[in-house]
Design a protein around this motif. Structure first.
Motif, short mmCIF file in Angstrom:
data_model
loop_
_atom_site.label_atom_id
_atom_site.label_comp_id
_atom_site.label_asym_id
_atom_site.label_seq_id
_atom_site.Cartn_x
_atom_site.Cartn_y
_atom_site.Cartn_z
N LEU A 108 -11.41 -9.44 5.02
CA LEU A 108 -10.73 -8.98 6.23
C LEU A 108 -9.38 -8.38 5.89
N MET A 109 -8.68 -8.97 4.91
CA MET A 109 -7.40 -8.42 4.51
C MET A 109 -7.56 -7.02 3.93
N LEU A 110 -8.64 -6.79 3.20
CA LEU A 110 -8.89 -5.45 2.66
C LEU A 110 -9.16 -4.44 3.77
N VAL A 111 -9.77 -4.91 4.87
CA VAL A 111 -10.02 -4.01 6.00
C VAL A 111 -8.73 -3.59 6.67
N ILE A 112 -7.81 -4.54 6.86
CA ILE A 112 -6.57 -4.24 7.57
C ILE A 112 -5.46 -3.79 6.63
N LEU A 113 -5.70 -3.77 5.33
CA LEU A 113 -4.67 -3.40 4.37
C LEU A 113 -4.08 -2.01 4.62
N PHE A 115 -3.23 -0.67 7.29
CA PHE A 115 -2.21 -0.74 8.33
C PHE A 115 -0.84 -1.08 7.75
N TRP A 116 -0.78 -1.53 6.52
CA TRP A 116 0.50 -1.86 5.91
C TRP A 116 1.25 -0.59 5.46
N PHE A 119 1.00 5.36 9.06
CA PHE A 119 -0.13 6.18 9.48
C PHE A 119 0.04 7.63 9.04
N LEU A 120 1.25 8.15 9.18
CA LEU A 120 1.52 9.54 8.81
C LEU A 120 1.33 9.76 7.32
N ILE A 121 1.77 8.82 6.50
CA ILE A 121 1.62 8.94 5.05
C ILE A 121 0.14 8.93 4.68
#
Length: 285
Positions: A108-113, A115-116, A119-121
């Motif tokens: 799950l952490m890999l899925v949301i990673l 977001f860290w 978004f523009l980058i």
């Protein structure tokens, strides 16, 4: 006890009132005003105590086919991206839900990673990957798989790819939350009754996971319709989506009343495909 219940119910309603209804009313007010060379660039609704409103901005939207084509284009892009994220996200969520418990947190952490990172980058990174002299074309040319660089950017492919990449976690997370709650014994019971794995999935797992599908579809489709950054950076000038038109009206043309009426119309028109989508998914269930 009644006071506590009222407090629990009042909190989300107050949140909606403050962050949805109030901004909506402000935008609605601007949409009923006239354009003006002033700051802000629209006329007040009350002039010497007299209410001054106009529906000309909405009539203008109906008279120009550009806005309808942008709306339909946004629906098309969002629908395709939502379908692709569902096809990719469901097996991914299913795999995480069926993984050993000690690995689920890591997966799950890999899925949301992503977001860290900004978004523009992340969207800009796709430009470096997809451009003619980018990493993808360079790798394919080096391997001898192509003779000339492929046109991977400034087209429909790059827009849909960007939307799928950006919103895939929004599909995976609600699906995982629903699939993780399912009892594996249900599939075992279906197998004991003679159902093959594919039939057990279609008749047991998929119907029970439908609430997660509905939530994921809504979380992906709604923001994808109004997306601006991805079509602007990856789609190029010829990509027609309502978010780009809205940005141009606000910040390029500085026609706030038309832009506000476009935002209100988009919100109302978005209810139509969402209603049809929810009805279809409930019918499938």
């Amino acid at each position: 006890m009644n006071a506590r219940r009222f407090g629990v119910v009042a909190l989300p309603y107050a949140w909606l009132l403050l962050f949805f209804l109030v901004p909506f009313l402000i935008v609605l007010k601007i949409s009923l005003a006239h354009e003006a060379v002033s700051i802000p660039p629209y006329t007040p609704l009350f002039d010497h105590g007299r209410l001054v409103v106009t529906g000309a901005n909405y009539l203008f939207l109906l008279s120009d086919a550009l806005y309808w084509r942008a709306y339909l284009g946004a629906i098309r892009y969002a629908a395709i991206a939502t379908a692709v994220t569902l096809l990719l996200g469901y097996p991914l969520a299913y795999g995480i839900a069926r993984a050993p418990a000690r690995w689920r947190g890591v997966l799950l952490m890999l899925v949301i990673l992503p977001f860290w990172t900004s978004f523009l980058i992340r969207v800009y990174a796709w430009i470096g990957l997809l451009k003619e002299n980018g990493i993808v074309n360079h790798a394919l040319l080096s391997l001898g798989l192509i003779d000339a660089p492929l046109r991977l950017i400034n087209n429909d492919f790059s827009v849909i790819l960007g939307l799928v990449y950006a919103y895939l976690p929004f599909m995976v997370l609600p699906l995982y939350a629903q699939l993780e709650k399912l009892d594996p014994a249900l599939s075992d019971a279906a197998a004991d009754l003679g159902a093959r794995p594919a039939r057990a999935f279609w008749q047991v797992t998929l119907p029970l996971s439908l609430p997660g599908i509905v939530a994921g579809v809504l979380l992906v489709f709604i923001p994808a319709v109004g997306e601006f950054v991805i079509p602007d950076l990856l789609g190029g000038p010829n990509t027609l989506m309502i978010g780009k038109i809205l940005w141009d009206e606000f910040f390029t043309n500085r026609d706030w009343p038309v832009a506000a009426s476009l935002a209100i119309a988009m919100l109302l028109l978005l209810a139509l495909p969402m209603g049809l989508m929810r009805r279809f998914l409930r019918g499938v269930a």
